[in-house]
Design an enzyme around this catalytic site. Structure first.
Site, mmCIF file in Angstrom:
data_model
loop_
_atom_site.group_PDB
_atom_site.id
_atom_site.type_symbol
_atom_site.label_atom_id
_atom_site.label_comp_id
_atom_site.label_asym_id
_atom_site.label_seq_id
_atom_site.Cartn_x
_atom_site.Cartn_y
_atom_site.Cartn_z
ATOM 1 N N ASP A 90 -12.458 17.594 -26.609
ATOM 2 C CA ASP A 90 -12.514 16.338 -25.852
ATOM 3 C C ASP A 90 -11.555 15.304 -26.452
ATOM 4 O OD1 ASP A 90 -13.737 15.039 -23.775
ATOM 5 O OD2 ASP A 90 -15.630 14.670 -24.827
ATOM 6 N N GLU A 187 -20.199 13.987 -14.029
ATOM 7 C CA GLU A 187 -21.356 13.466 -14.779
ATOM 8 C C GLU A 187 -21.966 12.269 -14.053
ATOM 9 O OE1 GLU A 187 -20.639 12.619 -18.925
ATOM 10 O OE2 GLU A 187 -22.626 11.711 -19.184
HETATM 11 O O1 KIV Z 1 -18.788 14.520 -24.919
HETATM 12 C C1 KIV Z 1 -19.577 15.186 -24.229
HETATM 13 O O2 KIV Z 1 -20.533 15.774 -24.701
HETATM 14 C C2 KIV Z 1 -19.324 15.248 -22.800
HETATM 15 C C3 KIV Z 1 -20.359 15.917 -21.939
HETATM 16 C C4 KIV Z 1 -21.538 15.055 -21.788
HETATM 17 C C5 KIV Z 1 -19.802 16.361 -20.645
HETATM 18 O O3 KIV Z 1 -18.338 14.756 -22.338
#
Ligand code: KIV
Length: 271
Positions: A90, A187
């Protein structure tokens, strides 16, 4: 024996193939090697090294303090533990503000063991998606309740309830796919809207608080295990530990429920 004993590792093209075959995708967040091994052995398809680690590992009130170094560190740890699941790293807040910045961070995540990177939003991020995909970096988009927009949204709020917001979400979902994203996390979106977006989407969708009509589901690992992280639990969360009997059992129960379409139900969804 691991469910993966005879199965190869997941690849990005297999995500679309799974959708075409009507096979729901299972995703969990994970931040370390030991849990990654448990998830991998239980047959989880996708592992997200999410910036949620800021809230469930580091103890912050939001994901905003997470840094590129944190995601790179946890991605490397997860990659050592999980060999079969597809690992998605991410982008933390601010690290994808320009295509060049995003590329520099993404290279670190890929070299740490990720096969895909995830970014929040559309708008100016479309250029970044194109920039990364043209440079051989697979991208997962994230729309709806995007936690990095918490200051602008004034809290973690369900998105797409008003007609204009729903229309923007529909358009953004098509735009991120057109820009080259291979996967889309939805989400905090009303279930009927998420189902509609999924039906129109050329790429698989993964829901969290988006109802049962997505092509797959994701949960934060700590929520699946009922761990008190000090944050309010949203209605889409389900503690699978009670029915699973163990950590591995909870992950298997979640995986089976998602594949069977018995999780989430309307109880875990927004109307
Ligand atoms: O950072 C995370 O865990 C997320 C999920 C909630 C999709 O982006």
């Amino acid at each position: 024996m691991s469910v993966h004993a005879e199965q190869k590792s997941w690849s990005v093209p297999q995500l679309a193939q799974a959708r075409d075959a009507g096979r729901r995708l299972t995703m969990l967040t994970c931040y370390d090697a030991s849990f990654a091994r448990v998830l991998d052995d239980a047959g989880i398809d996708l592992i997200l090294i999410g910036d949620s680690l800021g809230m469930v590992v580091q103890g912050h009130d939001s994901t905003l303090p997470v840094r590129v170094d944190d995601i790179a560190y946890h991605t490397a740890a997860v990659a050592r533990g999980a060999k079969h699941a597809l690992k998605i790293a991410d982008f933390p807040f601010g690290s994808d503000a320009t295509p060049e910045q995003a590329h520099a961070a993404a290279v670190r995540f890929i070299q740490a063991g990720a096969a895909m990177v995830k970014l929040e939003g559309a708008g100016h991020k479309l250029e970044t998606i194109r920039f990364l995909v043209e440079r051989e970096i697979p991208v997962c988009a994230h729309l709806g309740l995007t936690p990095q927009s918490v200051l602008k949204m004034g809290g973690f709020k369900v998105q797409g309830r008003e007609q204009s917001a729903a229309e923007r979400l529909r358009a953004d979902a098509l735009a991120v796919a057109e820009a080259g994203a291979a996967l889309l996390v939805l989400e905090g979106v009303p279930a009927p809207l998420a189902a509609e977006i999924t039906a129109a989407s050329p790429i698989p969708t993964i829901g969290i608080g988006a109802g049962p009509g997505c092509d797959g589901q994701v949960l934060v690992l700590h929520d699946l295990l009922g761990i008190d992280t000090g944050h309010r639990k949203p209605k889409f969360v389900k503690d699978f530990l009670a029915e699973g009997g163990s950590i591995a059992g909870a992950v298997r129960a979640y995986t089976e429920a998602v594949r069977a379409g018995t999780f989430p139900t309307s109880e875990h969804s927004y109307a």
